[in-house]
Design a protein around this motif. Sequence first.
Motif, PDB file in Angstrom:
ATOM      1  N   ASN A  31       0.842  -1.195   0.000  1.00  0.00           N
ATOM      2  CA  ASN A  31       0.000   0.000   0.000  1.00  0.00           C
ATOM      3  C   ASN A  31       0.879   1.247   0.000  1.00  0.00           C
ATOM      4  OD1 ASN A  31      -1.881   2.008   0.397  1.00  0.00           O
ATOM      5  ND2 ASN A  31      -2.775   1.101   2.223  1.00  0.00           N
ATOM      6  N   LEU A  32       0.723   2.073  -0.994  1.00  0.00           N
ATOM      7  CA  LEU A  32       1.499   3.305  -1.117  1.00  0.00           C
ATOM      8  C   LEU A  32       1.274   4.240   0.068  1.00  0.00           C
ATOM      9  CD1 LEU A  32       3.391   5.051  -2.820  1.00  0.00           C
ATOM     10  CD2 LEU A  32       1.399   5.835  -4.101  1.00  0.00           C
ATOM     11  N   GLU A  42      13.214  -0.590  -1.558  1.00  0.00           N
ATOM     12  CA  GLU A  42      13.456  -1.953  -2.040  1.00  0.00           C
ATOM     13  C   GLU A  42      12.665  -2.294  -3.302  1.00  0.00           C
ATOM     14  OE1 GLU A  42      15.700  -4.150  -0.773  1.00  0.00           O
ATOM     15  OE2 GLU A  42      16.339  -2.479   0.509  1.00  0.00           O
ATOM     16  N   VAL A  43      11.689  -1.474  -3.645  1.00  0.00           N
ATOM     17  CA  VAL A  43      10.894  -1.710  -4.856  1.00  0.00           C
ATOM     18  C   VAL A  43      11.815  -1.506  -6.064  1.00  0.00           C
ATOM     19  CG1 VAL A  43       8.970  -0.838  -6.256  1.00  0.00           C
ATOM     20  CG2 VAL A  43       8.721  -1.037  -3.769  1.00  0.00           C
ATOM     21  N   LYS A  80       8.008   5.012 -15.472  1.00  0.00           N
ATOM     22  CA  LYS A  80       8.305   4.610 -14.097  1.00  0.00           C
ATOM     23  C   LYS A  80       7.010   4.313 -13.351  1.00  0.00           C
ATOM     24  CE  LYS A  80      11.833   5.379 -12.027  1.00  0.00           C
ATOM     25  NZ  LYS A  80      13.033   4.588 -11.762  1.00  0.00           N
ATOM     26  N   LEU A  81       5.974   5.107 -13.592  1.00  0.00           N
ATOM     27  CA  LEU A  81       4.692   4.896 -12.930  1.00  0.00           C
ATOM     28  C   LEU A  81       4.113   3.532 -13.286  1.00  0.00           C
ATOM     29  CD1 LEU A  81       2.365   5.954 -11.168  1.00  0.00           C
ATOM     30  CD2 LEU A  81       1.419   7.007 -13.233  1.00  0.00           C
ATOM     31  N   HIS A  87       3.999  -3.022  -8.314  1.00  0.00           N
ATOM     32  CA  HIS A  87       4.464  -3.319  -6.964  1.00  0.00           C
ATOM     33  C   HIS A  87       3.664  -2.620  -5.873  1.00  0.00           C
ATOM     34  CE1 HIS A  87       8.004  -5.259  -8.654  1.00  0.00           C
ATOM     35  NE2 HIS A  87       8.057  -4.248  -9.506  1.00  0.00           N
ATOM     36  N   LEU A  88       2.851  -1.640  -6.254  1.00  0.00           N
ATOM     37  CA  LEU A  88       2.136  -0.829  -5.272  1.00  0.00           C
ATOM     38  C   LEU A  88       0.647  -0.785  -5.583  1.00  0.00           C
ATOM     39  CD1 LEU A  88       4.602   2.205  -5.287  1.00  0.00           C
ATOM     40  CD2 LEU A  88       4.513   0.375  -3.570  1.00  0.00           C
ATOM     41  N   TYR A  89      -0.142  -0.565  -4.575  1.00  0.00           N
ATOM     42  CA  TYR A  89      -1.575  -0.323  -4.750  1.00  0.00           C
ATOM     43  C   TYR A  89      -1.967   0.794  -3.791  1.00  0.00           C
ATOM     44  CZ  TYR A  89      -2.676  -2.711  -0.347  1.00  0.00           C
ATOM     45  OH  TYR A  89      -2.754  -3.057   0.966  1.00  0.00           O
ATOM     46  N   LEU A  90      -3.161   1.294  -3.937  1.00  0.00           N
ATOM     47  CA  LEU A  90      -3.656   2.375  -3.083  1.00  0.00           C
ATOM     48  C   LEU A  90      -4.845   1.921  -2.265  1.00  0.00           C
ATOM     49  CD1 LEU A  90      -3.617   5.694  -5.111  1.00  0.00           C
ATOM     50  CD2 LEU A  90      -2.343   5.126  -3.067  1.00  0.00           C
TER      51      LEU A  90
END
Length: 98
Positions: A31-32, A42-43, A80-81, A87-90
């Motif tokens: 989670n961002l 680390e991402v 990049k986004l 790797h990320l979610y909101l």
Amino acid sequence: MKQIMVILPLFAVLLLAAVPGFAGDHDGKQNLNTITVEQLAEVPGVGQELAQKIIDARSENGEFVDMDELLDVDGIDNSKLRKLKKHLYLEAASSCNC
């Protein structure tokens, strides 16, 4: 008999929680809005400097409500986004009305 009536619903909940895609499973994504600078560094493709910029933006502007807000962070472009979205979610970290 009462023990079985208590154990069965508990077992069902535990079983459903183990099913992929159920109970908040995000395929290993983080989670961002709750990730730490150390975890974010680390991402793949982020590193310490960019991680700090992202966390600073979150601190200054409040929780992210859209991944596209990352485009406002120096060093993040559309390419990049797209990688970060793997790797990320909101999800809201607090009870804000975001």
